[in-house]
Design an enzyme around this catalytic site. Sequence first.
Site, short mmCIF file in Angstrom:
data_model
loop_
_atom_site.label_atom_id
_atom_site.label_comp_id
_atom_site.label_asym_id
_atom_site.label_seq_id
_atom_site.Cartn_x
_atom_site.Cartn_y
_atom_site.Cartn_z
N GLU A 1 61.93 51.13 42.58
CA GLU A 1 63.05 50.61 43.15
C GLU A 1 63.76 51.92 43.49
OE1 GLU A 1 64.78 47.47 40.79
OE2 GLU A 1 66.74 47.76 41.47
N LYS B 1 68.50 43.11 33.05
CA LYS B 1 67.46 43.59 33.84
C LYS B 1 67.90 44.88 34.44
CE LYS B 1 65.46 44.34 38.08
NZ LYS B 1 65.49 45.40 39.08
N ASP C 1 54.02 51.01 26.53
CA ASP C 1 53.99 49.67 26.95
C ASP C 1 55.09 48.90 27.40
OD1 ASP C 1 52.84 46.92 27.35
OD2 ASP C 1 51.83 47.08 25.45
N HIS D 1 73.41 51.10 46.86
CA HIS D 1 71.99 50.54 47.05
C HIS D 1 71.51 50.66 48.35
CE1 HIS D 1 68.62 48.37 45.25
NE2 HIS D 1 68.58 47.63 46.53
C1 MEV Z 1 69.29 45.82 40.32
O1 MEV Z 1 67.97 46.20 40.24
C2 MEV Z 1 69.99 45.68 38.70
C3 MEV Z 1 71.30 45.13 38.90
O2 MEV Z 1 71.23 43.71 39.57
C4 MEV Z 1 71.85 45.38 37.53
C5 MEV Z 1 73.10 44.48 37.46
O3 MEV Z 1 73.35 43.56 38.25
O4 MEV Z 1 73.88 44.86 36.42
C6 MEV Z 1 72.48 45.91 39.84
#
Ligand code: MEV
Length: 450
Positions: A86, A281, A297, A394
């Site tokens: 990513e 995430k 792992d 991003h």
């Molecule tokens: C993207 O991979 C992760 C985010 O969505 C985490 C977040 O929103 O805190 C940017």
Amino acid sequence: MSDKRIKGFSRLSKEAKIEWLVGNYFDHQEKAFETLKTYWNSDTKLQKLHDEFIENTISNFYTPYGVAPNFMVDGKMFTLPMAIEESSVVAAASKSASFWLERGGFKTTIVSTVKIGHVHFIYEGDHEKLQSFFEEIKERFYEDTSSITANMQARGGGILDIRLVNRTEAMDDYYQLEARFETCDSMGANFINSCLEQFSKTLTQSIAEADTFTEAEKNVQVVMCILSNYTPECLVRSEVSCPVAELEDGSGVSPEEFATKFKRAVRIAEIEPYRATTHNKGIMNGIDAVVIATGNDFRAIEAACHTYASRSGHYTSLSHCEVKDGIFRFWIEVPLALGTVGGLTTLHPLVKFSLEMLDKPSATELMSIIASSGLAQNFAALRALVTTGIQKGHMKMHLLNILNQLEATEEEKAIIVDHFKHNTVSYSAAVQKFCEVRGIEKPQVTLKKP
Ligand code: MEV
């Protein structure tokens, strides 16, 4: 065309497997074969090593391997290896690391390093009888596993304790032998599972030989012996802190406002599972990338972290924030069962490389490093979210992916990247600029918009 069923596939040679696969699933067989071949390593020894990591290997699946410098963890400088596909993650980690480097770095605490495993079994009899028998024969579990535990004990680990757990309230006649282990620098899965399988033999044999049990009671049925990937007692905490006034970062938001917005964003993740999932995430972006690069792992780590995030019965944030007496504190607490010896660590050349880059850490040092990577990632995401918004950074990172899809030349890329230093990147804006630079009306390649 066959009906795509096959017997004995695993026994075919690699070439025969590929032949069967492309013959059955691909219209352009030559092209499919070429795609697989492109990713073979010309070093046949290295390729064989990779082939043998798993079964039915037909090629290699590349993941970019990047590095994030400037991590100060407990006063020591690290450059983190990150294996992740990513865009933005490595840049975000590096940016956070540099930000906190100026403010004392990451400070960590190893809360505990215990791992747990169970023999799950069915016993149709009197609980008290089983409990007192267990106490009577408890030493046998240690004795019967002594050949398995000798090496681990010499390294300072081994079986910490074993207890009988009555789970008949949840399922009829269901009991567990629950054992806690210290596995030092190894992840310890094989060690734990071997001990558990021996416990199961010791238990069934001892009961079978005892006069105290009826025939029905002797019919103990072991369901399974397996370590738990939930490791709430293999826990690390990483923290960053600084005076609120030092949160100034040139984003145009005042430090006080930033601290308030940031804390609120963390609070939302604490109370709202929809947000907590995305928030965590982002943390896992930082954790998994280093977990993979160090040959650990990531599925086990993911499973443990999410169970830990649900331990109150309500899925919540893995990180927390406090602003008190003018001090901003941001911390994470995560279960990380890691190994720095055994497994892939001595086999995979890039894993060895990663561990050497991290100065051959112990498992606990790696826990500290990886928790800090998760916290750094979370800080970067929240910082962007509560100030400029996530898309700005991003999309800048994603720009190169778009340009690669458009098959832009290096020269075109340089012009377009320069243009977007001062303009907002969007998918259509990137395509439009590309067409303008190339002097065409629309791209020649068929695009898949993300
Ligand atoms: C993207 O991979 C992760 C985010 O969505 C985490 C977040 O929103 O805190 C940017």
